[in-house]
Design a protein around this motif. Structure first.
Motif, PDB file in Angstrom:
ATOM      1  N   ARG A 132       0.827  -1.210   0.000  1.00 57.37           N
ATOM      2  CA  ARG A 132       0.000   0.000   0.000  1.00 57.37           C
ATOM      3  C   ARG A 132       0.855   1.250   0.000  1.00 57.37           C
ATOM      4  NH1 ARG A 132      -3.988  -1.803   4.933  1.00 57.37           N
ATOM      5  NH2 ARG A 132      -4.122  -3.940   4.211  1.00 57.37           N
TER       6      ARG A 132
ATOM      7  N   THR B  20      -8.978 -11.417   8.948  1.00 51.72           N
ATOM      8  CA  THR B  20      -8.327 -10.141   9.277  1.00 51.72           C
ATOM      9  C   THR B  20      -9.360  -9.038   9.128  1.00 51.72           C
ATOM     10  OG1 THR B  20      -7.610  -9.348   7.117  1.00 51.72           O
ATOM     11  CG2 THR B  20      -6.177 -10.935   8.159  1.00 51.72           C
TER      12      THR B  20
ATOM     13  N   SER C  97      -3.424  -5.557  12.026  1.00 49.66           N
ATOM     14  CA  SER C  97      -2.384  -4.527  12.114  1.00 49.66           C
ATOM     15  C   SER C  97      -2.075  -4.147  13.559  1.00 49.66           C
ATOM     16  CB  SER C  97      -2.846  -3.288  11.339  1.00 49.66           C
ATOM     17  OG  SER C  97      -4.051  -2.794  11.887  1.00 49.66           O
TER      18      SER C  97
HETATM   19  C1  3PG Z   1      -5.751  -6.299   6.241  1.00 50.75           C
HETATM   20  O1  3PG Z   1      -5.194  -5.916   5.247  1.00 50.75           O
HETATM   21  O2  3PG Z   1      -5.850  -7.502   6.495  1.00 50.75           O
HETATM   22  C2  3PG Z   1      -6.393  -5.317   7.145  1.00 50.75           C
HETATM   23  O3  3PG Z   1      -6.065  -4.017   6.823  1.00 50.75           O
HETATM   24  C3  3PG Z   1      -6.093  -5.541   8.564  1.00 50.75           C
HETATM   25  O4  3PG Z   1      -7.136  -5.014   9.247  1.00 50.75           O
HETATM   26  P1  3PG Z   1      -6.942  -4.282  10.638  1.00 50.75           P
HETATM   27  O5  3PG Z   1      -6.140  -3.029  10.367  1.00 50.75           O
HETATM   28  O6  3PG Z   1      -8.330  -4.002  11.129  1.00 50.75           O
HETATM   29  O7  3PG Z   1      -6.205  -5.220  11.538  1.00 50.75           O
END
Ligand code: 3PG
Length: 214
Positions: A44, A156, A179
């Protein structure tokens, strides 16, 4: 290496958005110090490929992969940079095929039965379930898992230290992603000890659940 078996053993794949390639190696070391040997560096930001290359060359104990891979071009660049696995938010047949042709495990995002069947048709047995909180979390995954026996999920999106236990407790969860263990804020603040501490807390939760199941 059977990547999904290894991911299941670790139980957690941190999702990382890096704004500076020089954060990559210290982040990898901080995660390892907390007991996590996986990291998914998302494509990203412009420095992501350099970051993957640096971790792959300088931190051999870390299994570094690329996330937010949305097409063949991204997969190609990530694999060339040293990514050991590819994660995609969605399901692209041609990207899956490219990774398979280049012996690189790929976990595509699939949240519907049709998408899962598309992944199965290509021989995959592990899919990402994203954004997990929005698509109904464990309730939906349970429903899908009861039909698609043998399929494993990497949830996720919206997962954190306080709700990860509900996800980790099922055998069809390969690992949880998120994250929260290595956030952009921690990286910006240079809080590598905080990253290690959160990694250790996540590992501890996973370990306790696995112990209780024995
Ligand atoms: C991902 O790419 O899997 C998500 O951005 C992770 O999500 P989160 O930031 O809510 O953990």
């Amino acid at each position: 290496m059977d990547l999904t078996a290894k991911a299941h053993e670790t139980g957690m794949i941190p999702v990382i958005v890096l704004n500076n390639k020089n954060e990559a190696v210290p982040a990898a070391k901080a995660l390892l110090a907390g007991g996590i040997d996986f990291m998914e560096i998302t494509l990203r930001t412009p420095c992501a490929l350099d970051a993957i290359r640096m971790v792959s060359e300088e931190v051999p104990d870390m299994i570094v992969g690329a996330g937010t891979v949305v097409n063949v071009e991204g997969a190609k660049k990530a694999i060339e940079a040293g990514a050991k696995f590819i994660v995609s938010p969605g399901f692209s047949e041609e990207t899956v095929k490219y990774c398979q042709d280049h012996d690189t495990p790929i976990i595509p995002g699939c949240v519907t039965p049709t998408e899962i069947m598309g992944a199965m048709a290509m021989g995959l047995d592990t899919v990402k379930f994203f954004p997990a909180d929005v698509f109904g979390g464990m309730k939906t995954i349970k429903g899908l898992a009861s039909v698609f026996r043998g399929i494993k999920f990497l949830p996720t999106g919206g997962i954190n230290l306080s709700n990860m236990a509900e996800y980790v407790s099922e055998p069809y969860i390969t690992a949880v992603g998120g994250s929260f263990v290595c956030s952009s804020k921690d990286l910006l603040n240079g809080d590598y000890q905080g990253i290690t501490d959160k990694a250790a807390s996540a590992v501890n939760i996973i370990r306790q659940i696995k112990e209780n199941k024995k």
